[in-house]
Design an enzyme around this catalytic site. Structure first.
Site, short mmCIF file in Angstrom:
data_model
loop_
_atom_site.label_atom_id
_atom_site.label_comp_id
_atom_site.label_asym_id
_atom_site.label_seq_id
_atom_site.Cartn_x
_atom_site.Cartn_y
_atom_site.Cartn_z
N ASP A 45 17.13 11.42 -1.21
CA ASP A 45 17.13 9.96 -1.08
C ASP A 45 17.41 9.57 0.37
O ASP A 45 16.73 8.74 0.99
CB ASP A 45 18.21 9.40 -2.03
N ARG B 168 5.09 -4.23 0.53
CA ARG B 168 6.48 -3.80 0.80
C ARG B 168 6.74 -2.38 0.30
O ARG B 168 7.88 -1.89 0.40
CB ARG B 168 7.44 -4.79 0.13
N LYS B 169 5.73 -1.72 -0.22
CA LYS B 169 5.95 -0.40 -0.84
C LYS B 169 5.70 0.71 0.18
O LYS B 169 4.65 0.75 0.82
CB LYS B 169 5.03 -0.22 -2.04
C1 LIG Z 1 21.86 1.89 0.72
C2 LIG Z 1 21.89 1.13 1.96
C3 LIG Z 1 20.62 1.01 2.71
C4 LIG Z 1 20.95 0.21 3.95
C5 LIG Z 1 19.76 0.03 4.86
C6 LIG Z 1 20.05 -0.82 6.04
C7 LIG Z 1 19.44 -0.57 7.25
C8 LIG Z 1 18.77 0.74 7.43
C9 LIG Z 1 17.40 0.71 7.98
C10 LIG Z 1 16.51 1.62 7.53
C11 LIG Z 1 16.82 2.51 6.38
C12 LIG Z 1 17.35 3.76 6.86
C13 LIG Z 1 17.95 4.64 6.08
C14 LIG Z 1 18.18 4.46 4.63
C15 LIG Z 1 18.81 5.74 4.18
C16 LIG Z 1 19.14 6.01 2.96
C17 LIG Z 1 18.68 5.15 1.89
C18 LIG Z 1 19.49 5.22 0.64
C19 LIG Z 1 18.82 4.13 -0.14
C20 LIG Z 1 19.41 3.87 -1.42
O1 LIG Z 1 19.91 4.71 -2.11
S1 LIG Z 1 19.31 2.26 -1.94
C21 LIG Z 1 20.23 2.24 -3.46
C22 LIG Z 1 19.41 2.41 -4.69
N1 LIG Z 1 18.42 1.39 -4.84
C23 LIG Z 1 18.70 0.14 -5.16
O2 LIG Z 1 19.84 -0.27 -5.25
C24 LIG Z 1 17.53 -0.77 -5.43
C25 LIG Z 1 17.79 -1.64 -6.64
N2 LIG Z 1 16.56 -2.34 -6.96
C26 LIG Z 1 16.24 -3.51 -6.39
O3 LIG Z 1 17.01 -4.11 -5.65
C27 LIG Z 1 14.87 -4.05 -6.68
O4 LIG Z 1 14.37 -3.55 -7.89
C28 LIG Z 1 13.85 -3.73 -5.53
C29 LIG Z 1 14.33 -4.35 -4.21
C30 LIG Z 1 13.66 -2.22 -5.39
C31 LIG Z 1 12.49 -4.34 -5.90
O5 LIG Z 1 12.69 -5.68 -6.33
P1 LIG Z 1 11.94 -6.91 -5.64
O6 LIG Z 1 12.15 -8.09 -6.52
O7 LIG Z 1 12.28 -7.03 -4.21
O8 LIG Z 1 10.44 -6.47 -5.63
P2 LIG Z 1 9.34 -6.53 -6.82
O9 LIG Z 1 9.95 -6.25 -8.16
O10 LIG Z 1 8.58 -7.82 -6.66
O11 LIG Z 1 8.37 -5.30 -6.47
C32 LIG Z 1 7.61 -5.28 -5.27
C33 LIG Z 1 6.55 -4.22 -5.47
O12 LIG Z 1 7.20 -2.94 -5.70
C34 LIG Z 1 6.84 -2.41 -7.00
N3 LIG Z 1 8.02 -1.75 -7.54
C35 LIG Z 1 9.30 -2.20 -7.51
N4 LIG Z 1 10.13 -1.30 -8.05
C36 LIG Z 1 9.34 -0.26 -8.44
C37 LIG Z 1 9.62 0.98 -9.08
N5 LIG Z 1 10.87 1.33 -9.40
N6 LIG Z 1 8.60 1.82 -9.31
C38 LIG Z 1 7.34 1.48 -8.95
N7 LIG Z 1 7.02 0.32 -8.33
C39 LIG Z 1 8.02 -0.53 -8.11
C40 LIG Z 1 6.40 -3.62 -7.80
O13 LIG Z 1 5.54 -3.25 -8.85
C41 LIG Z 1 5.70 -4.45 -6.72
O14 LIG Z 1 4.45 -3.84 -6.46
P3 LIG Z 1 3.15 -4.68 -6.01
O15 LIG Z 1 3.37 -5.12 -4.55
O16 LIG Z 1 2.01 -3.74 -6.12
O17 LIG Z 1 3.07 -5.85 -6.94
#
Ligand SMILES: CCCCC/C=C\C/C=C\C/C=C\C/C=C\CCCC(=O)SCCNC(=O)CCNC(=O)[C@H](O)C(C)(C)COP(=O)(O)OP(=O)(O)OC[C@H]1O[C@@H](n2cnc3c(N)ncnc32)[C@H](O)[C@@H]1OP(=O)(O)O
Length: 179
Positions: A78, A123-124
């Site tokens: 992850d 956004r994917k």
């Molecule tokens: C953890 C802190 C990260 C901090 C980052 C800050 C700065 C860093 C900068 C860069 C990053 C650098 C490093 C990161 C390093 C490590 C990362 C660890 C990350 C994690 O560990 S993070 C914790 C676990 N994570 C969550 O805590 C997410 C909980 N969740 C949600 O917050 C929502 O669920 C969200 C936002 C995911 C979506 O929600 P939403 O409302 O914004 O978007 P929406 O539902 O409209 O989907 C839009 C399009 O994505 C498709 N889609 C959505 N989900 C899908 C799925 N599961 N499978 C297949 N397709 C999916 C739809 O089908 C649609 O597709 P289409 O465009 O084709 O219609």
């Protein structure tokens, strides 16, 4: 994966290959240096869109007898695939993550992960990664695990409702590195 994917450019702010990447959040369990109970992973930029990560498999990461816990390996994937999204210059969260556990990984091993963005649409962000054991009794070129992930770009305000749950004031929040 959809077939209308595009690849982002490698941005100017990204370190040269071999250069250290900053932590994304110093309290992160995977990489934060303000998280003593964490996994202390480190990351470097690779060629193109590739990113490398390292994890030393501590005794406390045990799952089955003598081997890494699958959940710990999932955290590492992850993290490294999230770090590969850093080329985008904005935050992402994991939407979906899948792992193939191909070989047992003994405690004490040092794992190297390589990850990259395979493509984006809206956004994917589709990513993949693989792991090899680079130090330890079973070190070699064999891929011991692989992963695919879907990350979603988000606005920084995504985390605002969670601000009260942060465990104290981060010593060195975004943009720091323990390297
Ligand atoms: C953890 C802190 C990260 C901090 C980052 C800050 C700065 C860093 C900068 C860069 C990053 C650098 C490093 C990161 C390093 C490590 C990362 C660890 C990350 C994690 O560990 S993070 C914790 C676990 N994570 C969550 O805590 C997410 C909980 N969740 C949600 O917050 C929502 O669920 C969200 C936002 C995911 C979506 O929600 P939403 O409302 O914004 O978007 P929406 O539902 O409209 O989907 C839009 C399009 O994505 C498709 N889609 C959505 N989900 C899908 C799925 N599961 N499978 C297949 N397709 C999916 C739809 O089908 C649609 O597709 P289409 O465009 O084709 O219609």
């Amino acid at each position: 994966m959809p077939d209308d994917l595009t690849l982002p450019p490698r941005p100017d702010f990204f370190p040269a290959p071999g250069g250290a990447l900053p932590q994304h959040w110093s309290k992160c369990f995977g990489c934060g240096d303000d998280q003593p109970a964490g996994m202390a992973m480190t990351f470097t930029a690779g060629e193109g869109l590739e990113v490398s990560g390292r994890l030393t498999v501590a005794q406390r990461y045990q799952g089955g007898p003598g081997v890494i816990h699958g959940g710990i390996l999932s955290v590492a994937f992850d993290e490294v695939q999230g770090m590969a999204c850093m080329v985008l210059g904005g935050p992402v969260v994991t939407g979906h993550l899948e792992i193939d556990f191909a070989r047992p990984i003994p405690l004490g091993s040092v794992l190297e992960f390589r990850a990259r963005i395979d493509g984006m649409v809206r956004r994917k962000v589709y990513t993949s990664a693989e792991a090899r054991i680079v130090e330890g009794p079973t070190a070699g070129d064999t891929v011991v695990a692989t992963s695919r992930g879907l990350f979603l770009t988000i606005k920084p305000e995504h985390f605002a409702p969670m601000a009260d749950f942060v465990d104290g004031v981060p010593v060195s929040p975004f943009g720091t590195s323990s390297l």
